[in-house]
Design an enzyme around this catalytic site. Structure first.
Site, PDB file in Angstrom:
ATOM      1  N   CYS A 179      13.865  13.972 -27.605  1.00 49.67           N
ATOM      2  CA  CYS A 179      13.246  12.799 -28.283  1.00 49.67           C
ATOM      3  C   CYS A 179      13.385  11.417 -27.430  1.00 49.67           C
ATOM      4  O   CYS A 179      14.198  11.259 -26.492  1.00 49.67           O
ATOM      5  CB  CYS A 179      14.297  12.305 -29.588  1.00 49.67           C
ATOM      6  SG  CYS A 179      13.733  13.368 -31.128  1.00 49.67           S
ATOM      7  N   HIS A 229       9.693  14.120 -33.429  1.00 44.53           N
ATOM      8  CA  HIS A 229      10.604  15.343 -33.546  1.00 44.53           C
ATOM      9  C   HIS A 229      10.295  16.296 -34.758  1.00 44.53           C
ATOM     10  O   HIS A 229      10.663  17.448 -34.811  1.00 44.53           O
ATOM     11  CB  HIS A 229      12.276  14.715 -33.725  1.00 44.53           C
ATOM     12  CG  HIS A 229      13.322  15.943 -33.720  1.00 44.53           C
ATOM     13  ND1 HIS A 229      13.713  16.418 -32.519  1.00 44.53           N
ATOM     14  CD2 HIS A 229      13.619  16.474 -34.611  1.00 44.53           C
ATOM     15  CE1 HIS A 229      14.762  17.487 -32.981  1.00 44.53           C
ATOM     16  NE2 HIS A 229      14.780  17.496 -34.203  1.00 44.53           N
ATOM     17  N   LYS A 252       9.055  42.356 -36.124  1.00 46.65           N
ATOM     18  CA  LYS A 252       9.003  43.501 -35.786  1.00 46.65           C
ATOM     19  C   LYS A 252       9.761  43.584 -34.167  1.00 46.65           C
ATOM     20  O   LYS A 252      10.094  42.568 -33.538  1.00 46.65           O
ATOM     21  CB  LYS A 252       7.578  43.442 -34.828  1.00 46.65           C
ATOM     22  CG  LYS A 252       7.022  44.547 -34.030  1.00 46.65           C
ATOM     23  CD  LYS A 252       7.206  45.990 -34.526  1.00 46.65           C
ATOM     24  CE  LYS A 252       7.067  47.018 -33.510  1.00 46.65           C
ATOM     25  NZ  LYS A 252       7.341  48.567 -34.149  1.00 46.65           N
ATOM     26  N   ASN A 296      12.196  20.693 -15.250  1.00 47.53           N
ATOM     27  CA  ASN A 296      13.256  21.165 -16.095  1.00 47.53           C
ATOM     28  C   ASN A 296      14.833  20.877 -15.376  1.00 47.53           C
ATOM     29  O   ASN A 296      14.804  21.098 -14.102  1.00 47.53           O
ATOM     30  CB  ASN A 296      12.989  22.742 -15.835  1.00 47.53           C
ATOM     31  CG  ASN A 296      13.685  23.333 -17.106  1.00 47.53           C
ATOM     32  OD1 ASN A 296      14.766  23.237 -17.400  1.00 47.53           O
ATOM     33  ND2 ASN A 296      12.915  24.192 -17.775  1.00 47.53           N
ATOM     34  N   GLN A 300       6.289  24.375 -21.785  1.00 47.60           N
ATOM     35  CA  GLN A 300       6.786  24.461 -20.320  1.00 47.60           C
ATOM     36  C   GLN A 300       5.726  24.770 -19.231  1.00 47.60           C
ATOM     37  O   GLN A 300       4.683  25.523 -19.714  1.00 47.60           O
ATOM     38  CB  GLN A 300       7.945  25.419 -20.275  1.00 47.60           C
ATOM     39  CG  GLN A 300       9.084  25.375 -20.973  1.00 47.60           C
ATOM     40  CD  GLN A 300      10.243  25.993 -20.717  1.00 47.60           C
ATOM     41  OE1 GLN A 300      10.715  26.322 -19.587  1.00 47.60           O
ATOM     42  NE2 GLN A 300      11.113  26.941 -21.816  1.00 47.60           N
ATOM     43  N   HIS A 319      12.235  20.508 -31.179  1.00 43.25           N
ATOM     44  CA  HIS A 319      11.253  19.019 -30.701  1.00 43.25           C
ATOM     45  C   HIS A 319       9.925  19.848 -30.253  1.00 43.25           C
ATOM     46  O   HIS A 319      10.086  20.883 -29.427  1.00 43.25           O
ATOM     47  CB  HIS A 319      11.888  18.393 -29.869  1.00 43.25           C
ATOM     48  CG  HIS A 319      11.206  17.027 -29.626  1.00 43.25           C
ATOM     49  ND1 HIS A 319      11.697  15.887 -30.155  1.00 43.25           N
ATOM     50  CD2 HIS A 319      10.088  16.885 -28.877  1.00 43.25           C
ATOM     51  CE1 HIS A 319      10.604  14.907 -29.769  1.00 43.25           C
ATOM     52  NE2 HIS A 319       9.666  15.327 -29.082  1.00 43.25           N
ATOM     53  N   CYS A 371      18.859  14.885 -30.409  1.00 38.20           N
ATOM     54  CA  CYS A 371      17.879  15.886 -29.628  1.00 38.20           C
ATOM     55  C   CYS A 371      17.743  15.128 -28.036  1.00 38.20           C
ATOM     56  O   CYS A 371      17.342  13.986 -27.969  1.00 38.20           O
ATOM     57  CB  CYS A 371      16.687  15.783 -30.290  1.00 38.20           C
ATOM     58  SG  CYS A 371      15.088  16.531 -29.451  1.00 38.20           S
ATOM     59  N   HIS A 431       7.388  21.268 -27.988  1.00 36.73           N
ATOM     60  CA  HIS A 431       7.559  20.979 -26.422  1.00 36.73           C
ATOM     61  C   HIS A 431       6.932  22.321 -25.940  1.00 36.73           C
ATOM     62  O   HIS A 431       7.147  23.487 -26.597  1.00 36.73           O
ATOM     63  CB  HIS A 431       8.743  20.707 -25.816  1.00 36.73           C
ATOM     64  CG  HIS A 431       9.878  21.485 -26.102  1.00 36.73           C
ATOM     65  ND1 HIS A 431      10.427  22.089 -27.126  1.00 36.73           N
ATOM     66  CD2 HIS A 431      10.280  22.522 -24.824  1.00 36.73           C
ATOM     67  CE1 HIS A 431      11.170  22.951 -26.697  1.00 36.73           C
ATOM     68  NE2 HIS A 431      11.348  23.490 -25.383  1.00 36.73           N
ATOM     69  N   ASN A 449       7.350  28.234 -25.953  1.00 35.55           N
ATOM     70  CA  ASN A 449       8.318  29.197 -26.756  1.00 35.55           C
ATOM     71  C   ASN A 449       8.438  28.380 -28.043  1.00 35.55           C
ATOM     72  O   ASN A 449       9.124  27.246 -27.909  1.00 35.55           O
ATOM     73  CB  ASN A 449       9.609  29.451 -26.248  1.00 35.55           C
ATOM     74  CG  ASN A 449       9.365  30.427 -24.998  1.00 35.55           C
ATOM     75  OD1 ASN A 449       8.580  31.370 -25.015  1.00 35.55           O
ATOM     76  ND2 ASN A 449      10.369  30.241 -24.059  1.00 35.55           N
ATOM     77  N   SER A 489      15.384  26.473 -27.504  1.00 37.14           N
ATOM     78  CA  SER A 489      16.680  25.927 -27.802  1.00 37.14           C
ATOM     79  C   SER A 489      16.499  24.466 -28.537  1.00 37.14           C
ATOM     80  O   SER A 489      17.443  23.780 -28.887  1.00 37.14           O
ATOM     81  CB  SER A 489      17.624  25.805 -26.504  1.00 37.14           C
ATOM     82  OG  SER A 489      16.703  25.243 -25.363  1.00 37.14           O
TER      83      SER A 489
HETATM   84  O1  LIG Z   1      14.834  52.887 -36.219  1.00 34.77           O
HETATM   85  P1  LIG Z   1      13.521  52.565 -36.976  1.00 34.77           P
HETATM   86  O2  LIG Z   1      13.995  51.706 -38.159  1.00 34.77           O
HETATM   87  O3  LIG Z   1      12.510  53.647 -37.336  1.00 34.77           O
HETATM   88  O4  LIG Z   1      12.650  51.418 -36.072  1.00 34.77           O
HETATM   89  C1  LIG Z   1      12.971  50.830 -34.978  1.00 34.77           C
HETATM   90  O5  LIG Z   1      12.904  51.638 -33.858  1.00 34.77           O
HETATM   91  C2  LIG Z   1      11.472  51.760 -33.593  1.00 34.77           C
HETATM   92  C3  LIG Z   1      11.044  52.556 -32.432  1.00 34.77           C
HETATM   93  O6  LIG Z   1      11.639  51.939 -31.259  1.00 34.77           O
HETATM   94  C4  LIG Z   1      10.688  50.388 -33.523  1.00 34.77           C
HETATM   95  O7  LIG Z   1       9.197  50.747 -33.597  1.00 34.77           O
HETATM   96  C5  LIG Z   1      10.888  49.712 -34.796  1.00 34.77           C
HETATM   97  O8  LIG Z   1      10.324  48.418 -34.845  1.00 34.77           O
HETATM   98  C6  LIG Z   1      12.487  49.461 -34.842  1.00 34.77           C
HETATM   99  O9  LIG Z   1      12.822  48.698 -36.016  1.00 34.77           O
HETATM  100  O1  LIG Z   2      13.298  27.119 -22.959  1.00 33.56           O
HETATM  101  P1  LIG Z   2      14.584  27.551 -22.101  1.00 33.56           P
HETATM  102  O2  LIG Z   2      15.850  27.174 -22.814  1.00 33.56           O
HETATM  103  O3  LIG Z   2      14.309  26.992 -20.676  1.00 33.56           O
HETATM  104  O4  LIG Z   2      14.466  29.207 -22.083  1.00 33.56           O
HETATM  105  C1  LIG Z   2      13.531  30.063 -22.852  1.00 33.56           C
HETATM  106  O5  LIG Z   2      12.542  30.287 -22.317  1.00 33.56           O
HETATM  107  C2  LIG Z   2      12.650  31.054 -20.864  1.00 33.56           C
HETATM  108  C3  LIG Z   2      10.947  31.162 -20.318  1.00 33.56           C
HETATM  109  O6  LIG Z   2      10.287  31.897 -21.111  1.00 33.56           O
HETATM  110  C4  LIG Z   2      13.266  32.343 -20.879  1.00 33.56           C
HETATM  111  O7  LIG Z   2      13.677  32.620 -19.626  1.00 33.56           O
HETATM  112  C5  LIG Z   2      14.752  32.174 -21.511  1.00 33.56           C
HETATM  113  O8  LIG Z   2      15.180  33.230 -21.539  1.00 33.56           O
HETATM  114  C6  LIG Z   2      14.381  31.140 -22.869  1.00 33.56           C
HETATM  115  O9  LIG Z   2      15.662  31.206 -23.508  1.00 33.56           O
END
Ligand SMILES: O=P(O)(O)O[C@H]1O[C@H](CO)[C@@H](O)[C@H](O)[C@H]1O
Ligand SMILES: O=P(O)(O)O[C@H]1O[C@H](CO)[C@@H](O)[C@H](O)[C@H]1O
Lengths: 344, 344
Positions: A52, A112, A308, A74, A165, A161, A49, A163, A150, A158
């Site tokens: 770590c 971790h 969703k 970063n 940002q 661990h 990691c 964390h 995230n 990614s």
């Molecule tokens: O095509 P579906 O199964 O109705 O559903 C998909 O499209 C919809 C409309 O963009 C979204 O609300 C759903 O989250 C998505 O899974």
């Molecule tokens: O945590 P990372 O690897 O920097 O990256 C992640 O967070 C960022 C900020 O939300 C996004 O722009 C990246 O698409 C996501 O993969």
């Protein structure tokens, strides 16, 4: 049929935007993509990691033997200090601007194997203190400080661990800019802070409350777009994290633990989400229209593996949800107060 | 370092919003989630597909033995005709409204195994005609008609059978409402349609053009937020799909094929995306500020299995991209004009 059981729209006053609620839709069968759920038990230290303690990161730097929180720049920053070059001449439909700033990574703990809900409250309190200190330091030289986490592979994270940002910019980004305008307009009309009024009204009602204590309340907001979205609000006037008093920080650590335990217990999985703090822009120390708050945006809908999808209609027309915020809050409230993994 | 190589922001005049561009970030290593790429070869008829001709759908209805396009009411509609119930009394922070409308599903072809880029141009032209007819029919009784396609499991699509959806509402949803305001403001200031001016300027420049013909131009817009986002624009004034002349429809079918082939060929995979049409709201037949257009929002970033995650910073602060729109357009332009599967 009652109003709440049929398709309706709700208004998000913070974003100044409507969303579509289709409660009956939660019943449809799901034949689409299943995600991989995260129920892995991880060691306290992983030699592979890059977050770590004592390990080497991409770029060759070695992490210190840190004991609680550890912060570093970063290695692949999306923002950098000014390179001093000039903006091209703008045409009205081709507008660009320099974007300078700083990106930091903050390890919440050297352990971790444990994310926030499994960390002791005292250690979460240390995270709160570090957030506050970072916000104070960075807001002295940047226009806006965005603290976020995230969590989970589903959210583009990614590393498992624990964390988060911090991205600080020499301008106020689009979302806080929008919230600033909406809160300022409300203040002008009502002479009160929108989110302070809202916190009090939600505490009175209770239908959307997930957790609360003397200082904070966590609700699935009336206008939530993600199924289990949470808005974490102070019940007192405050604009910045570094302005929080010690007892308010203790209470924050408590409710952060309660909220993240409810999340993990809902589907007995390490619950993915993006969360982050919105405080007043640095340049407005006296901004009575602003209330500090955190958003939690988790993707899961029906189970640990069915999410969703905010796609087609949501990207092109308007956000759409498949269960009411009241139903989501009731599900979260009904979860055990003890983390499912520590019950074994 | 040139301006384009360092972090900068660009302005999206349609959404009235800035986005962050971090070109150098495309170089960072990726240790996060990999998605499953879609390179499956599928039969022309799948007995288990609920969209194939002659098969039974959830709910027990049987599809007819259709020959080109087939349209039916969504069995799990997010919108329904009015149930006649009344809205609760609003409080300023708890605003709701009825949401009535219709949801339809449109199969593009009985051939289960071919998506748009592999369909003959004549069949894509039939899809265009059906879109136009649906828009005409539904806009007579609804305030807005949203035509869209979710393609690929990554975009929440539950069936690989080529199909799209149409959701019509008795109100104008958030996104077209925003575009309406931005285009109206531009028109007031410039006495011209924003997107008609933009199409002409992009055709002159060429740096962001992916495909074009006498009637249409497809560009990675200057303000794209998704890596390979495309904006498909008419080069003539038009507000609605049903107002398109026969030769404009032919040219549209051609460019739709060219764009979707470029997508599939980029990573030699069935390229996932959400796409959809924005036309003027039904109530404004004479809306010179409006230009009909289509957005393509594809998630892939580096390969058929590594996507861009619009998470943390993007949800909380502002959209961020990892390569310039000019670089993305160049990659798409460099692809073969023949679909990779028909070259074997
Ligand atoms: O095509 P579906 O199964 O109705 O559903 C998909 O499209 C919809 C409309 O963009 C979204 O609300 C759903 O989250 C998505 O899974
Ligand atoms: O945590 P990372 O690897 O920097 O990256 C992640 O967070 C960022 C900020 O939300 C996004 O722009 C990246 O698409 C996501 O993969």
């Amino acid at each position: 049929m009652s109003f709440h059981e049929q398709p309706h729209r709700r208004f998000n006053p913070l974003k100044n935007e409507w969303i579509l609620v289709s409660p009956h839709r939660a019943k449809r069968p799901w034949q689409g993509q299943q995600d991989i759920q995260d129920t892995a038990v991880r060691p306290a230290h992983d030699p592979d990691c890059y977050l770590c303690a004592g390990n080497e990161r991409a770029g060759g730097l070695r992490n210190p033997d840190y004991k609680n929180v550890f912060i570093f720049d970063n290695d692949f920053a999306a923002l950098m200090p000014s390179a001093g070059c000039r903006v091209e001449k703008d045409k009205p439909l081709f507008r660009a601007a320099l974007a300078n700033g700083a990106c930091r990574v903050m390890c919440f703990s050297p352990d971790h194997g444990k994310t926030l809900p499994e960390m002791p409250v005292a250690d979460i309190r240390t995270v709160v203190d570090s957030w506050a200190a970072q916000e104070k330091e960075l807001s002295a030289v940047h226009a806006y400080v965005q603290i976020f986490e995230n969590k989970g592979a589903m959210m583009g994270c990614s590393s498992p661990h624990p964390h988060g940002q911090i991205w600080a910019t020499d301008y106020v980004p689009a979302e806080p800019e929008r919230e600033d305008a909406a809160q300022a307009e409300w203040f002008e009309q009502h002479q009160s802070a929108m989110l302070l009024t809202y916190a009090a009204q939600e505490a009175d009602d209770g239908a959307r409350t997930v957790a609360q204590n003397d200082h904070w309340i966590a609700v699935v907001p009336y206008w939530a777009s993600w199924p289990y979205e949470i808005l974490l609000l102070p019940r007192f006037a405050v604009q910045h994290m570094h302005a929080l008093a010690p007892e308010e920080r203790d209470a924050l650590a408590d409710i952060m633990k309660a909220v993240t335990i409810a999340y993990d217990n809902l589907f007995q999985t390490s619950f993915p989400y993006s969360m982050g703090w919105h405080g007043a822009p640095s340049a407005t120390p006296d901004a009575p229209h602003w209330q500090l708050h955190a958003h939690f945006y988790p993707p899961l809908l029906r189970s640990a593996s069915v999410r969703k999808f905010m796609v087609g209609y949501e990207m092109l027309a308007e956000a759409q949800r498949d269960l009411t915020p009241e139903a989501a809050a009731a599900h979260l409230r009904a979860t055990d107060k003890i983390h499912y993994r520590s019950q074994r």
